[in-house]
Design a protein around this motif. Structure first.
Motif, short mmCIF file in Angstrom:
data_model
loop_
_atom_site.label_atom_id
_atom_site.label_comp_id
_atom_site.label_asym_id
_atom_site.label_seq_id
_atom_site.Cartn_x
_atom_site.Cartn_y
_atom_site.Cartn_z
N LYS A 16 73.41 28.18 75.14
CA LYS A 16 72.40 29.21 75.38
C LYS A 16 71.68 29.37 74.33
O LYS A 16 70.25 29.65 74.45
N LYS A 17 72.12 29.65 73.10
CA LYS A 17 71.27 29.53 71.90
C LYS A 17 70.14 28.56 71.77
O LYS A 17 69.07 28.81 71.64
N LEU A 20 67.33 28.15 74.25
CA LEU A 20 66.49 29.40 74.05
C LEU A 20 65.77 29.15 72.52
O LEU A 20 64.55 29.38 72.71
N THR A 49 77.84 30.88 84.05
CA THR A 49 76.50 31.65 83.87
C THR A 49 75.83 32.05 85.48
O THR A 49 75.26 32.85 85.43
N TYR A 56 68.35 28.84 83.45
CA TYR A 56 68.53 29.89 82.41
C TYR A 56 67.46 29.59 81.22
O TYR A 56 66.77 30.74 80.87
N ARG A 57 67.05 28.47 81.06
CA ARG A 57 66.02 28.35 80.07
C ARG A 57 64.71 29.00 80.57
O ARG A 57 64.04 29.81 79.94
N LEU A 59 64.12 31.16 82.72
CA LEU A 59 64.07 32.65 83.00
C LEU A 59 64.24 33.53 81.61
O LEU A 59 63.77 34.68 81.57
N ASN A 60 64.52 32.80 80.76
CA ASN A 60 64.52 33.68 79.23
C ASN A 60 63.50 33.02 78.21
O ASN A 60 63.76 33.32 77.05
N GLN A 61 62.60 32.07 78.84
CA GLN A 61 61.71 31.83 77.75
C GLN A 61 60.78 32.89 77.24
O GLN A 61 60.71 33.83 78.15
N ASN A 62 60.71 32.92 76.01
CA ASN A 62 59.67 33.92 75.57
C ASN A 62 58.11 33.26 75.64
O ASN A 62 57.87 32.28 75.52
#
Length: 63
Positions: A16-17, A20, A49, A56-57, A59-62
């Protein structure tokens, strides 16, 4: 929690780390966290998950 579950949990936390923090391909991340097969990594990741590593990537992108 048994040893296998502990290792799987650690791998998922690291994956996960990396998903991202890097733009590394999923296959590369799978190898770096200890999976020899990207397909197995994706199956385990989704089971843990509820989504694929790619999802996952995204949905969680900055932005």
């Amino acid at each position: 929690m048994n040893y296998t579950q502990l290792v799987r949990s650690f791998r998922m936390i690291e994956a996960k780390k990396m998903l991202l923090a890097t733009k590394d391909p999923i296959e590369s991340i799978a190898r770096q966290v200890g999976y020899t097969s990207p397909d197995t990594f994706t199956k385990v990741f989704k089971k843990e998950t509820g989504m694929t590593p790619t999802h996952y990537r995204r949905l969680n992108q900055n932005f």
